[in-house]
Design a protein around this motif. Structure first.
Motif, PDB file in Angstrom:
ATOM      1  N   TYR A 160      37.506 -10.077 -27.843  1.00 19.37           N
ATOM      2  CA  TYR A 160      36.240  -9.963 -28.722  1.00 19.37           C
ATOM      3  C   TYR A 160      35.605 -11.322 -29.093  1.00 19.37           C
ATOM      4  O   TYR A 160      34.176 -11.423 -29.067  1.00 19.37           O
ATOM      5  CB  TYR A 160      36.395  -9.044 -29.957  1.00 19.37           C
ATOM      6  N   LEU A 161      36.328 -12.225 -29.829  1.00 17.68           N
ATOM      7  CA  LEU A 161      35.885 -13.370 -29.997  1.00 17.68           C
ATOM      8  C   LEU A 161      35.313 -14.150 -29.036  1.00 17.68           C
ATOM      9  O   LEU A 161      34.260 -14.630 -29.219  1.00 17.68           O
ATOM     10  CB  LEU A 161      36.928 -14.193 -30.986  1.00 17.68           C
ATOM     11  N   ALA A 162      35.736 -14.248 -27.777  1.00 15.31           N
ATOM     12  CA  ALA A 162      35.375 -14.982 -26.802  1.00 15.31           C
ATOM     13  C   ALA A 162      34.138 -14.502 -26.306  1.00 15.31           C
ATOM     14  O   ALA A 162      33.167 -15.072 -25.864  1.00 15.31           O
ATOM     15  CB  ALA A 162      36.487 -14.915 -25.566  1.00 15.31           C
ATOM     16  N   PHE A 163      33.850 -12.796 -26.207  1.00 14.26           N
ATOM     17  CA  PHE A 163      32.614 -12.212 -25.816  1.00 14.26           C
ATOM     18  C   PHE A 163      31.695 -12.644 -26.645  1.00 14.26           C
ATOM     19  O   PHE A 163      30.626 -13.120 -26.262  1.00 14.26           O
ATOM     20  CB  PHE A 163      33.049 -10.732 -25.591  1.00 14.26           C
ATOM     21  N   VAL A 164      31.810 -12.709 -28.024  1.00 13.32           N
ATOM     22  CA  VAL A 164      30.828 -12.786 -28.732  1.00 13.32           C
ATOM     23  C   VAL A 164      30.379 -14.341 -28.914  1.00 13.32           C
ATOM     24  O   VAL A 164      29.044 -14.680 -29.165  1.00 13.32           O
ATOM     25  CB  VAL A 164      31.205 -12.354 -30.364  1.00 13.32           C
ATOM     26  N   GLY A 165      31.319 -15.107 -28.829  1.00  9.81           N
ATOM     27  CA  GLY A 165      30.991 -16.570 -28.813  1.00  9.81           C
ATOM     28  C   GLY A 165      30.221 -16.674 -27.561  1.00  9.81           C
ATOM     29  O   GLY A 165      29.315 -17.716 -27.365  1.00  9.81           O
ATOM     30  N   THR A 166      30.578 -16.367 -26.280  1.00  7.51           N
ATOM     31  CA  THR A 166      29.693 -16.538 -25.160  1.00  7.51           C
ATOM     32  C   THR A 166      28.388 -15.838 -25.176  1.00  7.51           C
ATOM     33  O   THR A 166      27.447 -16.399 -24.834  1.00  7.51           O
ATOM     34  CB  THR A 166      30.621 -16.037 -23.910  1.00  7.51           C
ATOM     35  N   TRP A 167      28.351 -14.575 -25.971  1.00  7.84           N
ATOM     36  CA  TRP A 167      27.087 -14.070 -25.927  1.00  7.84           C
ATOM     37  C   TRP A 167      26.175 -14.951 -26.870  1.00  7.84           C
ATOM     38  O   TRP A 167      25.041 -14.954 -26.334  1.00  7.84           O
ATOM     39  CB  TRP A 167      27.456 -12.685 -26.736  1.00  7.84           C
ATOM     40  N   ASP A 168      26.576 -15.282 -27.958  1.00  8.20           N
ATOM     41  CA  ASP A 168      25.650 -16.325 -28.890  1.00  8.20           C
ATOM     42  C   ASP A 168      25.461 -17.576 -28.269  1.00  8.20           C
ATOM     43  O   ASP A 168      24.013 -17.667 -28.299  1.00  8.20           O
ATOM     44  CB  ASP A 168      26.815 -16.753 -30.140  1.00  8.20           C
ATOM     45  N   THR A 169      26.155 -18.098 -27.538  1.00  6.16           N
ATOM     46  CA  THR A 169      25.956 -19.414 -26.751  1.00  6.16           C
ATOM     47  C   THR A 169      24.603 -19.110 -25.752  1.00  6.16           C
ATOM     48  O   THR A 169      23.859 -19.793 -25.476  1.00  6.16           O
ATOM     49  CB  THR A 169      27.032 -19.984 -26.085  1.00  6.16           C
ATOM     50  N   ARG A 181      20.816 -20.276 -25.437  1.00  6.24           N
ATOM     51  CA  ARG A 181      20.215 -21.061 -24.324  1.00  6.24           C
ATOM     52  C   ARG A 181      18.894 -20.332 -23.844  1.00  6.24           C
ATOM     53  O   ARG A 181      17.924 -20.914 -23.511  1.00  6.24           O
ATOM     54  CB  ARG A 181      21.070 -21.216 -23.050  1.00  6.24           C
ATOM     55  N   LEU A 182      19.224 -18.856 -23.599  1.00  5.01           N
ATOM     56  CA  LEU A 182      17.987 -18.358 -23.213  1.00  5.01           C
ATOM     57  C   LEU A 182      16.462 -18.083 -24.056  1.00  5.01           C
ATOM     58  O   LEU A 182      15.362 -18.378 -23.528  1.00  5.01           O
ATOM     59  CB  LEU A 182      18.486 -16.776 -22.835  1.00  5.01           C
ATOM     60  N   GLN A 183      17.107 -18.175 -25.551  1.00  4.42           N
ATOM     61  CA  GLN A 183      15.707 -18.292 -26.292  1.00  4.42           C
ATOM     62  C   GLN A 183      15.116 -19.864 -26.234  1.00  4.42           C
ATOM     63  O   GLN A 183      13.925 -19.766 -26.241  1.00  4.42           O
ATOM     64  CB  GLN A 183      16.305 -18.060 -27.962  1.00  4.42           C
ATOM     65  N   GLY A 184      16.160 -20.834 -25.785  1.00  3.03           N
ATOM     66  CA  GLY A 184      15.423 -22.205 -25.825  1.00  3.03           C
ATOM     67  C   GLY A 184      14.779 -22.024 -24.586  1.00  3.03           C
ATOM     68  O   GLY A 184      13.551 -22.881 -24.443  1.00  3.03           O
ATOM     69  N   ALA A 185      15.334 -21.862 -23.324  1.00  3.87           N
ATOM     70  CA  ALA A 185      14.314 -21.571 -22.070  1.00  3.87           C
ATOM     71  C   ALA A 185      13.041 -20.889 -22.512  1.00  3.87           C
ATOM     72  O   ALA A 185      12.180 -21.131 -21.932  1.00  3.87           O
ATOM     73  CB  ALA A 185      15.428 -20.885 -21.017  1.00  3.87           C
ATOM     74  N   GLN A 186      13.162 -19.570 -22.931  1.00  9.56           N
ATOM     75  CA  GLN A 186      11.920 -18.833 -23.381  1.00  9.56           C
ATOM     76  C   GLN A 186      10.903 -19.878 -24.455  1.00  9.56           C
ATOM     77  O   GLN A 186       9.792 -19.861 -23.744  1.00  9.56           O
ATOM     78  CB  GLN A 186      12.290 -17.778 -24.066  1.00  9.56           C
ATOM     79  N   ASP A 187      11.418 -20.668 -25.235  1.00 12.28           N
ATOM     80  CA  ASP A 187      10.611 -21.261 -25.917  1.00 12.28           C
ATOM     81  C   ASP A 187       9.994 -22.324 -25.298  1.00 12.28           C
ATOM     82  O   ASP A 187       8.795 -22.853 -25.466  1.00 12.28           O
ATOM     83  CB  ASP A 187      11.308 -21.884 -27.232  1.00 12.28           C
ATOM     84  N   ALA A 188      10.778 -22.871 -24.158  1.00  9.09           N
ATOM     85  CA  ALA A 188      10.114 -24.124 -23.277  1.00  9.09           C
ATOM     86  C   ALA A 188       9.412 -23.412 -22.071  1.00  9.09           C
ATOM     87  O   ALA A 188       8.945 -24.611 -21.461  1.00  9.09           O
ATOM     88  CB  ALA A 188      11.319 -25.002 -23.043  1.00  9.09           C
ATOM     89  N   TRP A 189       9.121 -22.595 -22.175  1.00  8.73           N
ATOM     90  CA  TRP A 189       8.498 -21.881 -20.969  1.00  8.73           C
ATOM     91  C   TRP A 189       7.103 -22.305 -20.795  1.00  8.73           C
ATOM     92  O   TRP A 189       6.651 -22.952 -19.701  1.00  8.73           O
ATOM     93  CB  TRP A 189       8.559 -20.343 -21.010  1.00  8.73           C
TER      94      TRP A 189
END
Length: 115
Positions: A33-42, A46-54
């Motif tokens: 669960y911790l690995a999943f949530v950590g990966t999810w957050d990361t 990154r996706l939000q950063g890519a969206q902001d830089a679009w």
């Protein structure tokens, strides 16, 4: 008397093994669960950063065709994110009880919708 002692000893050993297995399984679930949530957050960050830089990437691409196409960059970022999230998601689905599986599937649906 010896038979009773033998059976009691076997029962105690079996009970102890069951308890230890339960503790091991809880530890494995927690790590998953911790690995999943950590990966999810990361990956979501990154996706939000890519969206902001679009918009700036689209503008830069129009100015200089040598830059990577923003759509290709977005596809690459999404594919990388999905591979990482999917790996941890499968581990949680394998180990988790049903109520956790339902929550993780809802997060999976949200990720797919975001893609």
């Amino acid at each position: 008397m010896a038979v009773i002692s033998y059976k009691a000893g076997r029962r105690q050993t079996a009970d102890q093994a069951t308890v230890e297995h339960g503790q091991w399984l809880r530890g494995q679930r927690q790590q998953a669960y911790l690995a999943f949530v950590g990966t999810w957050d990361t990956r979501v960050e990154r996706l939000q950063g890519a969206q902001d830089a679009w918009e700036s990437r689209v503008y830069e691409h129009r100015q200089d065709d040598a830059l990577e196409d923003p759509a290709e960059a977005a596809d690459r970022v999404l594919a990388e994110a999905w591979r990482a999230v999917r790996r941890d998601l499968e581990r949680v689905e394998l180990l988790g009880p049903q109520r956790i599986d339902l929550a993780v599937r809802a997060m999976e649906d949200a990720f797919i919708a975001m893609r």
